[in-house]
Scaffold this motif. Structure first.
Motif, PDB file in Angstrom:
ATOM      1  N   ILE A   1      16.494  -3.965 -35.946  1.00 33.34           N
ATOM      2  CA  ILE A   1      17.110  -3.196 -36.770  1.00 33.34           C
ATOM      3  C   ILE A   1      18.716  -2.508 -34.926  1.00 33.34           C
ATOM      4  CG2 ILE A   1      17.944  -1.408 -37.818  1.00 33.34           C
ATOM      5  CD1 ILE A   1      15.455  -1.142 -39.426  1.00 33.34           C
ATOM      6  N   MET A   2      19.887  -3.237 -35.239  1.00 30.34           N
ATOM      7  CA  MET A   2      20.429  -2.709 -34.357  1.00 30.34           C
ATOM      8  C   MET A   2      21.762  -2.087 -35.548  1.00 30.34           C
ATOM      9  SD  MET A   2      20.565  -4.590 -31.842  1.00 30.34           S
ATOM     10  CE  MET A   2      21.615  -4.949 -31.319  1.00 30.34           C
ATOM     11  N   ALA A   3      22.120  -0.822 -34.128  1.00 29.36           N
ATOM     12  CA  ALA A   3      23.513  -0.364 -35.646  1.00 29.36           C
ATOM     13  C   ALA A   3      24.942  -0.583 -35.117  1.00 29.36           C
ATOM     14  CB  ALA A   3      22.850   1.411 -34.749  1.00 29.36           C
ATOM     15  N   GLN A   4      25.709  -0.919 -35.524  1.00 29.31           N
ATOM     16  CA  GLN A   4      26.847  -0.503 -36.108  1.00 29.31           C
ATOM     17  C   GLN A   4      27.553   0.338 -36.326  1.00 29.31           C
ATOM     18  OE1 GLN A   4      27.275  -4.581 -38.218  1.00 29.31           O
ATOM     19  NE2 GLN A   4      27.214  -5.683 -36.076  1.00 29.31           N
ATOM     20  N   LYS A   5      28.808   0.623 -35.697  1.00 31.19           N
ATOM     21  CA  LYS A   5      29.868   2.011 -35.870  1.00 31.19           C
ATOM     22  C   LYS A   5      30.216   1.985 -37.119  1.00 31.19           C
ATOM     23  CE  LYS A   5      30.912   3.568 -31.319  1.00 31.19           C
ATOM     24  NZ  LYS A   5      32.182   3.789 -30.382  1.00 31.19           N
TER      25      LYS A   5
ATOM     26  N   GLN B   1      37.727   9.754 -40.199  1.00 31.11           N
ATOM     27  CA  GLN B   1      36.203   9.770 -39.485  1.00 31.11           C
ATOM     28  C   GLN B   1      35.265   8.898 -39.091  1.00 31.11           C
ATOM     29  OE1 GLN B   1      33.999  11.708 -42.689  1.00 31.11           O
ATOM     30  NE2 GLN B   1      32.059  12.767 -41.394  1.00 31.11           N
ATOM     31  N   GLU B   2      34.602   8.691 -38.280  1.00 28.78           N
ATOM     32  CA  GLU B   2      33.804   7.575 -37.332  1.00 28.78           C
ATOM     33  C   GLU B   2      32.487   7.901 -38.141  1.00 28.78           C
ATOM     34  OE1 GLU B   2      33.080   5.577 -33.469  1.00 28.78           O
ATOM     35  OE2 GLU B   2      35.107   5.948 -34.131  1.00 28.78           O
ATOM     36  N   VAL B   3      31.855   7.446 -38.789  1.00 29.23           N
ATOM     37  CA  VAL B   3      30.167   7.466 -39.235  1.00 29.23           C
ATOM     38  C   VAL B   3      29.547   5.701 -38.339  1.00 29.23           C
ATOM     39  CG1 VAL B   3      28.895   7.280 -40.550  1.00 29.23           C
ATOM     40  CG2 VAL B   3      31.069   8.080 -41.034  1.00 29.23           C
ATOM     41  N   GLN B   4      28.366   6.161 -37.997  1.00 29.28           N
ATOM     42  CA  GLN B   4      27.751   5.202 -37.404  1.00 29.28           C
ATOM     43  C   GLN B   4      26.630   4.694 -38.569  1.00 29.28           C
ATOM     44  OE1 GLN B   4      26.195   5.930 -33.023  1.00 29.28           O
ATOM     45  NE2 GLN B   4      28.674   5.721 -32.677  1.00 29.28           N
ATOM     46  N   VAL B   5      26.628   3.726 -38.604  1.00 31.07           N
ATOM     47  CA  VAL B   5      25.172   2.727 -39.463  1.00 31.07           C
ATOM     48  C   VAL B   5      24.180   2.115 -39.350  1.00 31.07           C
ATOM     49  CG1 VAL B   5      25.020   2.853 -42.487  1.00 31.07           C
ATOM     50  CG2 VAL B   5      26.311   3.463 -41.476  1.00 31.07           C
ATOM     51  N   PRO B   6      22.963   2.253 -39.267  1.00 35.74           N
ATOM     52  CA  PRO B   6      22.636   0.606 -38.211  1.00 35.74           C
ATOM     53  C   PRO B   6      22.439   0.244 -40.127  1.00 35.74           C
ATOM     54  CG  PRO B   6      20.817   2.673 -39.869  1.00 35.74           C
ATOM     55  CD  PRO B   6      22.207   3.122 -39.383  1.00 35.74           C
ATOM     56  N   VAL B   7      22.193  -1.579 -38.902  1.00 38.91           N
ATOM     57  CA  VAL B   7      21.863  -2.632 -38.957  1.00 38.91           C
ATOM     58  C   VAL B   7      21.186  -3.235 -38.969  1.00 38.91           C
ATOM     59  CG1 VAL B   7      23.693  -5.032 -39.813  1.00 38.91           C
ATOM     60  CG2 VAL B   7      24.906  -1.953 -39.534  1.00 38.91           C
ATOM     61  N   PRO B   8      20.592  -3.914 -39.805  1.00 44.18           N
ATOM     62  CA  PRO B   8      19.422  -4.878 -39.784  1.00 44.18           C
ATOM     63  C   PRO B   8      19.244  -5.734 -38.935  1.00 44.18           C
ATOM     64  CG  PRO B   8      19.161  -5.145 -41.869  1.00 44.18           C
ATOM     65  CD  PRO B   8      20.484  -3.819 -41.077  1.00 44.18           C
ATOM     66  N   MET B   9      19.008  -6.367 -37.923  1.00 44.33           N
ATOM     67  CA  MET B   9      19.149  -7.847 -37.118  1.00 44.33           C
ATOM     68  C   MET B   9      18.002  -8.191 -37.092  1.00 44.33           C
ATOM     69  SD  MET B   9      22.232  -7.842 -36.189  1.00 44.33           S
ATOM     70  CE  MET B   9      22.439  -8.590 -34.405  1.00 44.33           C
ATOM     71  N   ILE B  10      17.566  -9.984 -37.022  1.00 45.91           N
ATOM     72  CA  ILE B  10      16.476 -10.742 -36.402  1.00 45.91           C
ATOM     73  C   ILE B  10      16.298 -11.046 -35.221  1.00 45.91           C
ATOM     74  CG2 ILE B  10      15.146 -12.820 -37.271  1.00 45.91           C
ATOM     75  CD1 ILE B  10      17.481 -13.037 -39.700  1.00 45.91           C
ATOM     76  N   GLN B  11      15.096 -10.524 -34.625  1.00 45.48           N
ATOM     77  CA  GLN B  11      14.162 -11.006 -33.707  1.00 45.48           C
ATOM     78  C   GLN B  11      13.068 -11.862 -33.824  1.00 45.48           C
ATOM     79  OE1 GLN B  11      13.852  -7.938 -31.404  1.00 45.48           O
ATOM     80  NE2 GLN B  11      12.870  -8.654 -29.991  1.00 45.48           N
ATOM     81  N   GLU B  12      12.958 -12.740 -32.688  1.00 46.81           N
ATOM     82  CA  GLU B  12      12.315 -13.693 -32.655  1.00 46.81           C
ATOM     83  C   GLU B  12      10.919 -13.529 -31.704  1.00 46.81           C
ATOM     84  OE1 GLU B  12      13.403 -17.482 -32.401  1.00 46.81           O
ATOM     85  OE2 GLU B  12      14.828 -17.712 -33.615  1.00 46.81           O
ATOM     86  N   GLU B  13      10.031 -13.833 -31.875  1.00 53.07           N
ATOM     87  CA  GLU B  13       8.777 -13.162 -31.117  1.00 53.07           C
ATOM     88  C   GLU B  13       7.610 -14.707 -31.174  1.00 53.07           C
ATOM     89  OE1 GLU B  13       4.697 -10.330 -30.744  1.00 53.07           O
ATOM     90  OE2 GLU B  13       7.472  -9.599 -31.056  1.00 53.07           O
ATOM     91  N   VAL B  14       6.965 -15.245 -30.502  1.00 53.83           N
ATOM     92  CA  VAL B  14       6.066 -16.082 -30.302  1.00 53.83           C
ATOM     93  C   VAL B  14       4.342 -15.944 -29.889  1.00 53.83           C
ATOM     94  CG1 VAL B  14       4.816 -17.936 -29.293  1.00 53.83           C
ATOM     95  CG2 VAL B  14       7.326 -17.881 -29.601  1.00 53.83           C
ATOM     96  N   VAL B  15       3.991 -16.186 -31.798  1.00 53.69           N
ATOM     97  CA  VAL B  15       2.415 -15.648 -31.972  1.00 53.69           C
ATOM     98  C   VAL B  15       1.415 -16.793 -31.374  1.00 53.69           C
ATOM     99  CG1 VAL B  15       0.671 -14.301 -33.037  1.00 53.69           C
ATOM    100  CG2 VAL B  15       3.045 -13.717 -32.791  1.00 53.69           C
ATOM    101  N   HIS B  16       0.317 -16.186 -30.690  1.00 51.82           N
ATOM    102  CA  HIS B  16      -0.277 -18.026 -29.952  1.00 51.82           C
ATOM    103  C   HIS B  16      -1.299 -17.832 -31.115  1.00 51.82           C
ATOM    104  CE1 HIS B  16       1.561 -19.451 -26.347  1.00 51.82           C
ATOM    105  NE2 HIS B  16       2.186 -17.881 -26.996  1.00 51.82           N
ATOM    106  N   VAL B  17      -2.255 -18.503 -31.248  1.00 55.70           N
ATOM    107  CA  VAL B  17      -3.464 -18.134 -32.636  1.00 55.70           C
ATOM    108  C   VAL B  17      -4.056 -19.349 -32.702  1.00 55.70           C
ATOM    109  CG1 VAL B  17      -3.862 -18.444 -35.471  1.00 55.70           C
ATOM    110  CG2 VAL B  17      -1.503 -17.103 -34.820  1.00 55.70           C
ATOM    111  N   PRO B  18      -5.149 -19.460 -31.732  1.00 52.01           N
ATOM    112  CA  PRO B  18      -5.775 -21.211 -32.199  1.00 52.01           C
ATOM    113  C   PRO B  18      -6.639 -21.441 -33.143  1.00 52.01           C
ATOM    114  CG  PRO B  18      -7.615 -18.922 -31.884  1.00 52.01           C
ATOM    115  CD  PRO B  18      -5.768 -18.798 -32.235  1.00 52.01           C
ATOM    116  N   LYS B  19      -6.749 -22.889 -33.429  1.00 48.12           N
ATOM    117  CA  LYS B  19      -7.381 -23.327 -34.824  1.00 48.12           C
ATOM    118  C   LYS B  19      -8.647 -24.399 -34.214  1.00 48.12           C
ATOM    119  CE  LYS B  19      -5.478 -26.502 -37.966  1.00 48.12           C
ATOM    120  NZ  LYS B  19      -4.027 -26.866 -38.260  1.00 48.12           N
ATOM    121  N   VAL B  20      -8.921 -24.512 -34.782  1.00 45.28           N
ATOM    122  CA  VAL B  20     -10.827 -25.382 -35.110  1.00 45.28           C
ATOM    123  C   VAL B  20     -10.531 -26.251 -34.901  1.00 45.28           C
ATOM    124  CG1 VAL B  20     -12.915 -25.517 -34.748  1.00 45.28           C
ATOM    125  CG2 VAL B  20     -11.561 -22.635 -34.171  1.00 45.28           C
TER     126      VAL B  20
END
Length: 135
Positions: free
Chosen positions: A36-40, A113-132
């Motif tokens: 989530i990123m904030a924008q004006k 009047q200036e109002v700041q409103v939070p805007v959702p942003m997307i962030q990637e993350e790599v998760v390692h899952v072992p497989k048998v």
């Protein structure tokens, strides 16, 4: 203004099972986690204010003002003498007098009047899952 950021938690679950002649391989998978990123945000409001302001106006009014004019008048006396007597005379004249009338005036004032409103942003993350894997 306070900025709100969600912090994702990573959970790694590893399951191991001993099987003769079995080979373990690691498989990586990409998981997308939104950030989530904030924008004006600018918001405009118009404010209307009514103000009474006197505005002079010209109004004509007829006023009769008498004017005195001196005239010579001849008068006979038994002695046969001429006597000149001034006699006042009335003359009319139209005079225009302006009259002031109050009027309302509407005045507009813009407010920003200036109002700041939070805007959702997307962030990637790599998760390692072992497989048998079986051989």
């Amino acid at each position: 203004m306070q900025q709100v950021v969600e912090i994702p938690t990573v959970q790694e679950i590893v399951t191991e099972q001993e099987i003769p002649e079995v080979q373990v391989q690691v498989v990586e998978q990409v998981v997308h986690v939104p950030k989530i990123m904030a924008q004006k945000r600018v918001q405009h409001r118009s404010v209307e204010q009514v103000v009474d302001v006197p505005v002079p106006q010209v109004v004509e009014e007829v006023v009769h003002v008498p004017k005195v004019i001196q005239q010579m008048r001849a008068q006979h006396v038994p002695v046969e003498q001429l006597v000149e007597v001034p006699v006042p005379m009335v003359q009319k004249e139209v005079v225009h007098v302006p009259k002031i009338i109050q009027q309302k005036r509407v005045q507009h004032q813009t407010v920003e009047q200036e109002v700041q409103v939070p805007v959702p942003m997307i962030q990637e993350e790599v998760v390692h899952v072992p497989k048998v894997m079986q051989k």
